[in-house]
Design an enzyme around this catalytic site. Structure first.
Site, PDB file in Angstrom:
ATOM      1  N   CYS A   1      10.609  -5.501   0.827  1.00 35.01           N
ATOM      2  CA  CYS A   1      11.555  -4.849   1.826  1.00 35.01           C
ATOM      3  C   CYS A   1      12.684  -5.402   2.036  1.00 35.01           C
ATOM      4  CB  CYS A   1      10.868  -4.165   2.833  1.00 35.01           C
ATOM      5  SG  CYS A   1      11.907  -3.193   4.140  1.00 35.01           S
TER       6      CYS A   1
ATOM      7  N   CYS B   1      13.754  -4.703   5.572  1.00 34.57           N
ATOM      8  CA  CYS B   1      12.937  -5.362   6.754  1.00 34.57           C
ATOM      9  C   CYS B   1      13.502  -6.897   6.842  1.00 34.57           C
ATOM     10  CB  CYS B   1      11.770  -5.192   6.724  1.00 34.57           C
ATOM     11  SG  CYS B   1      11.115  -3.601   5.791  1.00 34.57           S
ATOM     12  N   ASP B   2      13.641  -7.623   5.843  1.00 36.64           N
ATOM     13  CA  ASP B   2      13.500  -9.091   5.847  1.00 36.64           C
ATOM     14  C   ASP B   2      14.794  -9.612   5.695  1.00 36.64           C
ATOM     15  OD1 ASP B   2      10.981  -8.739   6.447  1.00 36.64           O
ATOM     16  OD2 ASP B   2      10.148  -8.924   4.165  1.00 36.64           O
TER      17      ASP B   2
END
Ligand code: NAP
Length: 324
Positions: free
Chosen positions: A150, A153-154
């Site tokens: 992701c 997200c990261d």
């Protein structure tokens, strides 16, 4: 969303039994929440088991640019909140629980979650799909320590760093493009010479000076010391291997449908996608399926939402035909 249904403890007999509900919806992504909206407006008082993440994969998407009605795009979490609010406004109830077992051999149907056993006259399966794994050495060991599924997200953790994106589809290029906000370079490693992604995303990626491409190549090993430091790349045509230093590996190679718990009851194809007809009906009367659990082809927020709405309309008709 990584959802491994088998890793959860199987609580049993002490669970409270709830229902029977007229409509039980498994999954709180765009499919499930759209089904909930339609079922609620038909006054069927649906219960939605949300799974681990309300909104599913959209909840971890930075921007959705192709959902109609949002000419400037809309944040994934914001879209999920809007879906939820709209369904709840008409009386849908969301329960933070995950289906771990289903029994469709009896009616009302029974679905077991961690918190309760739910009985229902109709069930709409909207359990979605989970990112597929490369299954190479180092992948599991370094997940969360340089390996990610992701970008949204990261990505922030890779400010000024060099990362690899694996895959040649829309997700790989879209997430790769997003990652260039943070990363110094994004190298797309694809197993063929031709990208699968749509032309618009391909053009955007080729025009992005931080993105570059390595074709006909696979990652055979991910190495590091506490966190990712390098990968072994193998040219699939020549067989030649070389090691490349890298800070992160983002994997976007498709999805596996979350349908494991329905095996042996609901017909599915060899990929695990639930088989449905154009009315969203499965092989079990009263059990409907929609969205990515049943759709290997379109897999868009708008198509999943449409399928969810259709499933709820059919569930309503099915109940009416039985005098419900
Ligand atoms: P996808 O279209 O199935 O693409 C998966 C990519 O991963 C392919 O390039 C495939 O290679 C590669 N791949 C598969 N298994 C692999 C393996 N074991 N090792 C290395 N590479 C592997 O998946 P997706 O990109 O997640 O897209 C899924 C669906 O969502 C598509 O319908 C897509 O259009 C849609 N989507 C749309 C948008 C958008 O419109 N903005 C954004 C994201 C996703 P091959 O090409 O060789 O098969």
């Amino acid at each position: 969303m990584t959802l491994n249904l088998k890793t959860f403890p199987q609580q049993d007999e002490n669970l409270e039994t709830k229902g029977p509900y007229k409509v039980l919806i498994l999954g709180g992504g765009p499919t499930g929440l759209s089904a909930a909206l339609y079922a609620a407006r038909a006054e069927l008082h649906p219960l939605v088991l949300t799974g681990l993440q309300i909104g599913g994969q959209v909840a971890i998407t930075y921007t959705v640019e192709n959902y109609p009605g949002f000419p400037n795009g809309v944040g994934g979490p914001e879209l999920v909140e809007l879906f939820q609010k709209q369904a709840e406004r008409f009386g849908a109830v969301l329960e933070f629980d995950t289906a771990v077992e289903a029994d469709f051999s009896r009616h009302p149907f029974r679905v077991k979650g961690y918190n309760a056993i739910y009985e229902a006259e109709t069930v709409i399966i909207a359990t979605g799909a989970t990112p597929r794994k490369l299954e190479v050495p180092g992948e599991t060991e370094f997940t969360g320590r340089g390996v990610s599924y992701c970008g949204t997200c990261d990505g922030w953790f890779f400010k000024g760093k060099d990362v690899i994106v694996v895959g040649g589809g829309d997700s790989a290029l879209e997430e790769g493009d997003f990652l260039t906000r943070y990363a110094n370079t994004v190298t797309v490693v694809h197993r063929r010479e031709e990208l699968r992604a749509g032309v618009l995303l391909q053009k955007r990626a080729h025009d992005n000076p931080k993105m570059n491409f390595v074709f006909d190549t696979a990652i055979s090993d991910i190495r590091g010391n506490g966190e990712v430091q390098s990968v072994e790349l193998q040219n699939l045509k020549s067989g030649a291997a070389n090691t490349q230093d890298i800070d992160g590996v983002f994997i976007f190679i498709g999805h596996t449908p979350n349908t494991e718990i329905f095996q042996g009851q609901i017909d599915m194809d060899e990929g695990g996608y639930l088989k449905i007809n154009h009315l969203m009906e499965t092989n079990i009367p009263g059990v409907f399926a929609a969205g990515e659990a049943a759709d290997p082809h379109f897999r868009q927020v708008v198509t999943s939402a449409g399928m969810g709405a259709a499933a709820a309309i059919q569930a309503n008709r099915w109940l009416q035909e039985r005098g419900g």
